[in-house]
Design an enzyme around this catalytic site. Structure first.
Site, PDB file in Angstrom:
ATOM      1  N   GLU A   1       0.829  -1.199   0.000  1.00 47.93           N
ATOM      2  CA  GLU A   1       0.000   0.000   0.000  1.00 47.93           C
ATOM      3  C   GLU A   1       0.865   1.253   0.000  1.00 47.93           C
ATOM      4  O   GLU A   1       1.925   1.277   0.632  1.00 47.93           O
ATOM      5  CB  GLU A   1      -0.895  -0.005   1.241  1.00 47.93           C
ATOM      6  CG  GLU A   1      -1.887  -1.148   1.186  1.00 47.93           C
ATOM      7  CD  GLU A   1      -2.546  -1.443   2.520  1.00 47.93           C
ATOM      8  OE1 GLU A   1      -1.874  -1.286   3.558  1.00 47.93           O
ATOM      9  OE2 GLU A   1      -3.708  -1.840   2.503  1.00 47.93           O
TER      10      GLU A   1
ATOM     11  N   CYS B   1       3.746   8.333   0.483  1.00 49.42           N
ATOM     12  CA  CYS B   1       4.171   7.480   1.586  1.00 49.42           C
ATOM     13  C   CYS B   1       4.357   6.072   1.012  1.00 49.42           C
ATOM     14  O   CYS B   1       3.399   5.471   0.523  1.00 49.42           O
ATOM     15  CB  CYS B   1       3.088   7.518   2.661  1.00 49.42           C
ATOM     16  SG  CYS B   1       3.368   6.373   3.995  1.00 49.42           S
TER      17      CYS B   1
ATOM     18  N   CYS C   1       6.203  -6.654   8.608  1.00 50.89           N
ATOM     19  CA  CYS C   1       7.292  -6.064   9.386  1.00 50.89           C
ATOM     20  C   CYS C   1       7.589  -6.979  10.566  1.00 50.89           C
ATOM     21  O   CYS C   1       6.684  -7.609  11.106  1.00 50.89           O
ATOM     22  CB  CYS C   1       6.871  -4.685   9.898  1.00 50.89           C
ATOM     23  SG  CYS C   1       8.161  -3.859  10.841  1.00 50.89           S
TER      24      CYS C   1
ATOM     25  N   CYS D   1       5.924  -3.828  16.918  1.00 52.15           N
ATOM     26  CA  CYS D   1       5.410  -2.759  17.790  1.00 52.15           C
ATOM     27  C   CYS D   1       3.966  -3.099  18.161  1.00 52.15           C
ATOM     28  O   CYS D   1       3.169  -3.469  17.290  1.00 52.15           O
ATOM     29  CB  CYS D   1       5.480  -1.412  17.079  1.00 52.15           C
ATOM     30  SG  CYS D   1       7.145  -0.999  16.540  1.00 52.15           S
TER      31      CYS D   1
ATOM     32  N   CYS E   1       0.710  -1.638  16.439  1.00 47.44           N
ATOM     33  CA  CYS E   1       0.727  -1.583  14.974  1.00 47.44           C
ATOM     34  C   CYS E   1       0.134  -2.830  14.347  1.00 47.44           C
ATOM     35  O   CYS E   1       0.487  -3.949  14.693  1.00 47.44           O
ATOM     36  CB  CYS E   1       2.173  -1.412  14.529  1.00 47.44           C
ATOM     37  SG  CYS E   1       2.387  -1.592  12.757  1.00 47.44           S
TER      38      CYS E   1
ATOM     39  N   GLY F   1       6.346  -1.649   6.900  1.00 49.44           N
ATOM     40  CA  GLY F   1       7.724  -2.105   7.055  1.00 49.44           C
ATOM     41  C   GLY F   1       8.639  -1.122   7.742  1.00 49.44           C
ATOM     42  O   GLY F   1       8.312   0.047   7.941  1.00 49.44           O
ATOM     43  N   GLU F   2       9.779  -1.632   8.141  1.00 46.54           N
ATOM     44  CA  GLU F   2      10.833  -0.835   8.775  1.00 46.54           C
ATOM     45  C   GLU F   2      11.948  -0.657   7.724  1.00 46.54           C
ATOM     46  O   GLU F   2      12.676  -1.598   7.404  1.00 46.54           O
ATOM     47  CB  GLU F   2      11.348  -1.589  10.014  1.00 46.54           C
ATOM     48  CG  GLU F   2      12.691  -1.125  10.542  1.00 46.54           C
ATOM     49  CD  GLU F   2      12.769   0.361  10.889  1.00 46.54           C
ATOM     50  OE1 GLU F   2      11.969   0.834  11.707  1.00 46.54           O
ATOM     51  OE2 GLU F   2      13.654   1.040  10.336  1.00 46.54           O
TER      52      GLU F   2
ATOM     53  N   SER G   1      10.186   6.900  15.409  1.00 47.09           N
ATOM     54  CA  SER G   1       8.981   6.581  16.142  1.00 47.09           C
ATOM     55  C   SER G   1       9.369   6.356  17.607  1.00 47.09           C
ATOM     56  O   SER G   1       9.903   5.314  17.952  1.00 47.09           O
ATOM     57  CB  SER G   1       8.419   5.301  15.510  1.00 47.09           C
ATOM     58  OG  SER G   1       7.281   4.884  16.171  1.00 47.09           O
ATOM     59  N   LEU G   2       9.122   7.350  18.445  1.00 52.05           N
ATOM     60  CA  LEU G   2       9.642   7.295  19.829  1.00 52.05           C
ATOM     61  C   LEU G   2       8.577   6.752  20.788  1.00 52.05           C
ATOM     62  O   LEU G   2       8.780   5.737  21.436  1.00 52.05           O
ATOM     63  CB  LEU G   2      10.104   8.686  20.249  1.00 52.05           C
ATOM     64  CG  LEU G   2      10.888   8.732  21.557  1.00 52.05           C
ATOM     65  CD1 LEU G   2      12.221   8.012  21.429  1.00 52.05           C
ATOM     66  CD2 LEU G   2      11.105  10.173  22.007  1.00 52.05           C
TER      67      LEU G   2
ATOM     68  N   CYS H   1       6.251   5.100  10.502  1.00 56.56           N
ATOM     69  CA  CYS H   1       5.912   3.826   9.874  1.00 56.56           C
ATOM     70  C   CYS H   1       4.454   3.842   9.445  1.00 56.56           C
ATOM     71  O   CYS H   1       3.908   2.812   9.090  1.00 56.56           O
ATOM     72  CB  CYS H   1       6.152   2.638  10.795  1.00 56.56           C
ATOM     73  SG  CYS H   1       7.734   2.684  11.597  1.00 56.56           S
TER      74      CYS H   1
HETATM   75  S1  SF4 Z   1       5.189   0.589  13.665  1.00 54.01           S
HETATM   76 FE1  SF4 Z   1       6.563   0.382  11.877  1.00 54.01          FE
HETATM   77  S2  SF4 Z   1       8.330  -0.700  12.700  1.00 54.01           S
HETATM   78 FE2  SF4 Z   1       6.693  -0.968  14.203  1.00 54.01          FE
HETATM   79  S3  SF4 Z   1       5.748  -2.941  13.641  1.00 54.01           S
HETATM   80 FE3  SF4 Z   1       4.624  -1.301  12.597  1.00 54.01          FE
HETATM   81  S4  SF4 Z   1       5.554  -1.134  10.551  1.00 54.01           S
HETATM   82 FE4  SF4 Z   1       6.962  -2.240  11.879  1.00 54.01          FE
END
Ligand code: SF4
Length: 345
Positions: free
Chosen positions: A91, A104, A111, A115, A118, A158-159, A214-215, A333
């Site tokens: 996407e 984006c 991923c 997190c 997410c 994804g990261e 992403s803190l 992300c």
């Molecule tokens: S927030 Fe980003 S890094 Fe974390 S699981 Fe989701 S996609 Fe992956």
């Protein structure tokens, strides 16, 4: 012959190897395909007496991978889904901003960072995207949807720093002035804070790209609860890496903080966050949590959100509300409230 994941010089070299022809031929082909999105070469002046060669090159050129199978609009924001050659979907989101359009992009299918807030993280990692599949998202937005993409943010699925070779290669292609010509200062890579990747990105030749982190927490205890990566890379280690990141003139690190009711929303959290950020040049994007179905957490009330924002302002943090200029897309992300809302649209 590959083109979508090639810089001009890589393409010219491959072209010469294959056809024994120089840049008089390869440069117009590269511009025609990458800048104009056209695969038909017969009208190019360079080929006016070589229509057989034009036909041969046309046949040999690999098309951009993936095809758009779905588009959804949410106001002036457009999400599109691309189906890759192996049947997986990714996407991307087109966001109008500052009179220029931002795309984006995704860097992986799924991923593995896990997190807890997410939805993509719950999928696990299916695979990395190739550089062609990353660039292909911009190519599709420009040349299939006809949108003049000028900014690219790696905030989709994804990261990106977990797929850094392909992301760096994609950045080199995206920024080639003879092709898609996106300025490095208009590219933002968003990460959970993989320090080895940040350090490598910091050493990239040429102008720096923007970094978003992403803190989401003021302390290691809270961050480790939300983001498993923090158990191996502490906030102190992350900060040390960020302090070494070269910023463009008048630029800052972007940070995202997803505000979750009862988790990271107290005044002491705002103070600790301000202390953590103080040594760095940071623009913080404050994002109300956007709960997935069945989530254990709740978003903050509007009042609690405003209160937390005010505490940060009082602590001299440069903080933007989500939805303010630029804030909407700076959801690290993407999943952090911002993208999921768009993608569900
Ligand atoms: S927030 Fe980003 S890094 Fe974390 S699981 Fe989701 S996609 Fe992956």
């Amino acid at each position: 012959m590959k083109i979508v994941d090639q810089t001009h010089d890589q393409f010219a070299e491959a072209f010469h190897r294959r056809y024994r022809k120089g840049t008089h031929f390869s440069t117009p082909v590269y511009r025609h395909v990458m800048k104009a999105g056209k695969m038909s070469l017969h009208k190019l002046a360079a080929f006016s007496h070589l229509s057989e060669l034009a036909g041969q090159v046309e046949t040999d050129l690999e098309p951009s991978p993936g095809r758009i199978i779905k588009q959804v609009s949410n106001g002036d924001v457009v999400k599109f889904v691309m189906r890759l050659e192996d049947g997986l979907d990714i996407e991307s989101v087109v966001i109008p901003m500052y009179r220029r359009h931002t795309l984006c992009v995704s860097s992986q299918v799924g991923c593995r960072m896990g997190c807890r807030f997410c939805r993509t993280g719950k999928m696990g990692l299916l695979r990395n995207l190739t550089a062609a599949e990353i660039v292909g998202q911009v190519f599709a937005a420009r040349h299939q949807l006809g949108v003049d993409i000028r900014n690219v943010v790696f905030m989709g699925m994804g990261e990106p720093l977990d797929n850094l070779d392909n992301v760096i290669h994609a950045i080199q292609v995206l920024t080639d002035q003879r092709g898609l010509d996106i300025a490095r200062r208009h590219i933002t890579v968003s990460t959970v804070g993989l320090t080895a990747g940040i350090d490598r990105l910091a050493r990239l030749d040429g102008a720096t790209v923007n970094l978003a982190v992403s803190l989401n927490a003021p302390t290691d205890d809270i961050r480790s609860r939300l983001m498993p990566i923090n158990r191996s890379i502490s906030m102190a280690a992350l900060q040390a890496s960020l302090l070494g990141y070269p910023l463009a003139r008048k630029s800052a690190l972007f940070m995202e903080y997803v505000l979750i009711q009862g988790v990271n929303d107290r005044q002491e959290h705002a103070r600790a966050l301000a202390r953590y950020l103080a040594p760095m040049t940071v623009k913080l994007n404050l994002i109300p949590y956007n709960p997935a179905p069945g989530s254990e957490w709740q978003p903050p009330s509007a009042k609690a959100y405003e209160r937390f924002h005010a505490w940060l302002v009082a602590e001299n943090v440069f903080v933007r509300r989500r939805g303010e200029k630029g804030g909407r897309i700076m959801a690290a992300c993407g999943q952090l409230g911002g993208k999921n809302q768009l993608l569900d649209g």
